[in-house]
Design a protein around this motif. Sequence first.
Motif, PDB file in Angstrom:
ATOM      1  N   VAL A   1       1.037  -0.858  -0.273  1.00  0.00           N
ATOM      2  CA  VAL A   1      -0.181  -0.237   0.485  1.00  0.00           C
ATOM      3  C   VAL A   1       0.789   1.188  -0.360  1.00  0.00           C
ATOM      4  O   VAL A   1       1.856   1.191   0.556  1.00  0.00           O
ATOM      5  CB  VAL A   1      -0.591  -0.097   1.179  1.00  0.00           C
ATOM      6  N   LEU A   2       0.405   1.841  -0.858  1.00  0.00           N
ATOM      7  CA  LEU A   2       1.393   2.932  -0.712  1.00  0.00           C
ATOM      8  C   LEU A   2       0.938   4.184   0.008  1.00  0.00           C
ATOM      9  O   LEU A   2       1.113   4.955   0.702  1.00  0.00           O
ATOM     10  CB  LEU A   2       1.536   3.929  -2.440  1.00  0.00           C
ATOM     11  N   PHE A   3      -0.692   4.747  -0.633  1.00  0.00           N
ATOM     12  CA  PHE A   3      -1.089   5.713   0.980  1.00  0.00           C
ATOM     13  C   PHE A   3      -2.369   5.283   0.512  1.00  0.00           C
ATOM     14  O   PHE A   3      -3.435   3.667  -0.032  1.00  0.00           O
ATOM     15  CB  PHE A   3      -1.301   7.280  -0.162  1.00  0.00           C
ATOM     16  N   ILE A   4      -3.743   5.584   1.745  1.00  0.00           N
ATOM     17  CA  ILE A   4      -5.466   5.492   1.440  1.00  0.00           C
ATOM     18  C   ILE A   4      -5.458   6.828   1.769  1.00  0.00           C
ATOM     19  O   ILE A   4      -5.194   7.523   2.019  1.00  0.00           O
ATOM     20  CB  ILE A   4      -5.251   5.177   3.533  1.00  0.00           C
ATOM     21  N   LEU A   5      -6.481   6.633   0.610  1.00  0.00           N
ATOM     22  CA  LEU A   5      -7.054   8.300   1.019  1.00  0.00           C
ATOM     23  C   LEU A   5      -8.880   7.479   0.792  1.00  0.00           C
ATOM     24  O   LEU A   5      -9.687   6.933   0.363  1.00  0.00           O
ATOM     25  CB  LEU A   5      -7.068   9.017  -0.437  1.00  0.00           C
ATOM     26  N   TYR A   6     -10.176   8.908   1.815  1.00  0.00           N
ATOM     27  CA  TYR A   6     -11.216   8.274   1.790  1.00  0.00           C
ATOM     28  C   TYR A   6     -12.079   9.043   1.253  1.00  0.00           C
ATOM     29  O   TYR A   6     -11.527  10.258   0.940  1.00  0.00           O
ATOM     30  CB  TYR A   6     -11.105   8.716   3.313  1.00  0.00           C
ATOM     31  N   THR A   7     -12.745   7.732   0.673  1.00  0.00           N
ATOM     32  CA  THR A   7     -13.970   8.188  -0.434  1.00  0.00           C
ATOM     33  C   THR A   7     -15.548   8.510   0.697  1.00  0.00           C
ATOM     34  O   THR A   7     -15.286   6.970   0.919  1.00  0.00           O
ATOM     35  CB  THR A   7     -13.705   8.118  -1.465  1.00  0.00           C
ATOM     36  N   SER A   8     -16.258   9.782   0.058  1.00  0.00           N
ATOM     37  CA  SER A   8     -17.659   8.838   0.799  1.00  0.00           C
ATOM     38  C   SER A   8     -18.420   7.719   0.006  1.00  0.00           C
ATOM     39  O   SER A   8     -17.671   7.962  -1.359  1.00  0.00           O
ATOM     40  CB  SER A   8     -18.842   9.734   0.268  1.00  0.00           C
ATOM     41  N   GLY A   9     -18.930   6.752   0.654  1.00  0.00           N
ATOM     42  CA  GLY A   9     -19.909   5.503  -0.210  1.00  0.00           C
ATOM     43  C   GLY A   9     -21.256   6.402   0.154  1.00  0.00           C
ATOM     44  O   GLY A   9     -21.744   7.176   0.096  1.00  0.00           O
ATOM     45  N   THR A  10     -21.955   4.828   0.232  1.00  0.00           N
ATOM     46  CA  THR A  10     -23.001   4.920   0.152  1.00  0.00           C
ATOM     47  C   THR A  10     -23.761   4.336   1.291  1.00  0.00           C
ATOM     48  O   THR A  10     -25.318   3.943   1.573  1.00  0.00           O
ATOM     49  CB  THR A  10     -23.782   3.657  -1.180  1.00  0.00           C
ATOM     50  N   THR A  11     -22.784   4.397   2.589  1.00  0.00           N
ATOM     51  CA  THR A  11     -23.469   3.909   3.930  1.00  0.00           C
ATOM     52  C   THR A  11     -22.763   5.015   4.574  1.00  0.00           C
ATOM     53  O   THR A  11     -21.465   5.477   4.229  1.00  0.00           O
ATOM     54  CB  THR A  11     -22.690   2.667   3.855  1.00  0.00           C
ATOM     55  N   GLY A  12     -22.698   5.209   5.691  1.00  0.00           N
ATOM     56  CA  GLY A  12     -22.461   6.298   6.553  1.00  0.00           C
ATOM     57  C   GLY A  12     -20.794   5.964   6.943  1.00  0.00           C
ATOM     58  O   GLY A  12     -19.860   7.587   7.319  1.00  0.00           O
ATOM     59  N   LYS A  13     -20.320   4.433   6.489  1.00  0.00           N
ATOM     60  CA  LYS A  13     -18.540   5.794   6.850  1.00  0.00           C
ATOM     61  C   LYS A  13     -17.641   5.357   5.401  1.00  0.00           C
ATOM     62  O   LYS A  13     -18.060   4.558   4.419  1.00  0.00           O
ATOM     63  CB  LYS A  13     -18.843   3.226   6.926  1.00  0.00           C
ATOM     64  N   PRO A  14     -16.952   6.110   5.771  1.00  0.00           N
ATOM     65  CA  PRO A  14     -15.774   6.100   4.319  1.00  0.00           C
ATOM     66  C   PRO A  14     -15.411   5.130   3.815  1.00  0.00           C
ATOM     67  O   PRO A  14     -14.289   3.996   5.164  1.00  0.00           O
ATOM     68  CB  PRO A  14     -15.758   7.463   5.054  1.00  0.00           C
ATOM     69  N   LYS A  15     -15.059   4.947   2.605  1.00  0.00           N
ATOM     70  CA  LYS A  15     -14.038   3.833   2.213  1.00  0.00           C
ATOM     71  C   LYS A  15     -12.793   4.644   2.529  1.00  0.00           C
ATOM     72  O   LYS A  15     -12.615   5.467   1.400  1.00  0.00           O
ATOM     73  CB  LYS A  15     -14.146   3.529   1.221  1.00  0.00           C
ATOM     74  N   GLY A  16     -11.890   3.566   2.985  1.00  0.00           N
ATOM     75  CA  GLY A  16     -10.270   3.730   2.823  1.00  0.00           C
ATOM     76  C   GLY A  16      -9.949   3.114   1.344  1.00  0.00           C
ATOM     77  O   GLY A  16      -9.219   2.029   1.133  1.00  0.00           O
ATOM     78  N   ILE A  17      -9.604   3.730   0.771  1.00  0.00           N
ATOM     79  CA  ILE A  17      -8.969   3.540  -0.309  1.00  0.00           C
ATOM     80  C   ILE A  17      -7.831   3.311  -0.430  1.00  0.00           C
ATOM     81  O   ILE A  17      -7.375   4.176  -0.823  1.00  0.00           O
ATOM     82  CB  ILE A  17      -9.755   4.456  -2.056  1.00  0.00           C
ATOM     83  N   MET A  18      -6.969   2.345  -0.735  1.00  0.00           N
ATOM     84  CA  MET A  18      -5.865   1.915  -1.130  1.00  0.00           C
ATOM     85  C   MET A  18      -5.181   2.066  -2.284  1.00  0.00           C
ATOM     86  O   MET A  18      -6.251   1.554  -2.762  1.00  0.00           O
ATOM     87  CB  MET A  18      -5.569   0.360   0.015  1.00  0.00           C
TER      88      MET A  18
END
Length: 652
Positions: free
Chosen positions: A255-272
């Motif tokens: 994994v180089l980095f994680i960046l969070y983005t909104s999804g269709t639930t209340g919990k943002p997704k940590g995109i790796m």
Amino acid sequence: MSEEALPFEERYYPDAEKYLGYYRKSIENIERFWDERARELVWLKPWHQVLDREKAPFYRWFVGGETNINLNALDRWIGTSVENKVAYYWEGEPGDRRVLSYGDLYREVNRLAYALKEYISVKPGDRVAIYLPMIPELPISMLAVTRIGAIHSVVFSGFSSWALADRIVDAKADVLITADGFYRRGRIVDLKKNADEAVKLAADQGVRVRKVIVVKRAGNEVRWSSELNVWYHDLMKEVPEKVYVKPEPRKSDDVLFILYTSGTTGKPKGIMHSVGGYMTYVYNVFRWNWDPRPEDVFWTAADIGWITGHTYIVYGPLMHGETQIMYEGAPDYPNPGRIWEMVERYGVTVFYTSPTLLRLLRKYGDEWVEGRDFSRLRLLGTVGEPINPEVWKWYYEKIGWKSAPIVDTWWQTETGAAMISPAPGIALVPLKPGSATLPLPGIVADVLTSDGRQAGPGEKGYLVVREPWPGMMLGIWGDPDRYVRTYWTRFSRPEEGVWIYYPADYAVKDSDGYFWILGRADEVLNVAGHRIGTIELEDALLTHPAVSEAAVVGAPDPVKGEVPVAFVVLRAGYEPSEKLEKELRETVRRLIGPIAEPSRIYFVEKLPKTRSGKIMRRIMISLLRGQPVGDVTTLEDPSAVDAVRKALERGK
Ligand code: 6R9
């Protein structure tokens, strides 16, 4: 427009055949194509397999290969003519300036890498949260973290302490890099205060941040814990002046980095994102998009807190030795000409931004652009949402002087870099205002109908990608099932071994094969180019004791594209009031951030729901736009439609 050849300088004269020739060859054998593309970069160890499809959709690129992105973004320039070239012309909102050469950047990154490693004991694979404004220490921190093999998780400085805490907790980050404050519209934003609150909130959830490194930017008063806090400049004072930290060898699929983005639930997704795949994809796409040249002054007017900044302010331009502009503040401060004045003064050659910023600046009137010298601009770009043809034409005429092609780039946090866009670095295709044109080399995109059939020309459907590409995310941090469910379930046929990537965007392909992206197909809003989950907003509203139910939908907005509008049912004992509306807005600002604040809050007696209890957001959407509500036979209580209609009328 589509038939008319635009009078670009000869270098960019449209040549569809040349582009298509390159494209067709690229997809004949994508493994071979990407194998060749990856060889143009510095690796520490070669890969033995280009693409491992074994565990699809968990694709792995350049298996066996090892590298560190610093080698390509920084180290390769040392000892070359680029070493003394400007990497960043930085400008603060009040007008203060800093200039960093590639050599300066290299030295600073090495020194911070040393401090993180030796004094803070950050180890490879550790997560470091970075909550910084647009100051040079932001790219420096990202590069220092990746240099020592750790993983950064950058959190947009406009997010609230709650949003930061969520991201710290999810990533289990135990080091945070932040600043005392920064300038926004002439005021100082007290960032350290948010950071302190977030650290406390995270601790309450069992994640203990052990060190907070604080950059002094605005000089505002901050609370200080001598145990937990350390000033960035104090830390750096200890470091030997000319220190070299060997870039940590990383596996291509680390994994180089994680960046969070909104999804269709209340919990943002940590995109790796991956070390080798992201590096290879970004390097190549940057060249195809912008045709970099040594004399460039490149400006992506966006925040590094979003993927656009990661890819087009940090890693992409640095891997090409570009000179860039980096700006701290509001785009229309102290006046609406701020951006254009800077484009002129620095002689910007490539300018890349979002349609929402263009709409904002266009609204102020042409007196802010007329009379300025934009003669050096050779390419313009847009990203984040569909660009309205009207705004496209304004950009093309008033900023690009009808000689700079517009590179409309469709992509996502998840895709790493642009996927569908013109590629003047290969050959420009004829442009059509509002279309991102054609897929980039190696990208096999398509439009499918809801039953999975290929949509005909002009038929609306869902955008999909049929083949993996190196810039694709590795997955969602800590949630592999959600990765498969969200992106690979809608159209894939696992039993046949067919995996189709689903970005959740509506699109149309025209008879020339051009893609027109029509907006999100899920319950995610696109507010000023930022993804905001409606459920996240509803969850935030529900934390207020007065709220019994909440539904959030997007309403059209002339500048931001879309704005959140909330429909709220109050609990017994609460009455609608302006004061309550203010409190609810404040709640959203506090829990998510100012960008998520609803433009309107309507108090309703009830919400339209299906018999199974699902809120029917499409009814609110239709009523807001003054359109017929359509079929309401599945409604549990049809009078809810009138309740919403009444609330809208009351609110006028
Ligand atoms: C890079 C970025 C992704 C979503 C995407 C789509 C929308 C992005 C677009 C566009 C039309 C374009 N989007 N670029 N829509 N034309 N050129 O914006 O990433 O923040 O993850 O948003 O933005 O809806 O799915 P991200």
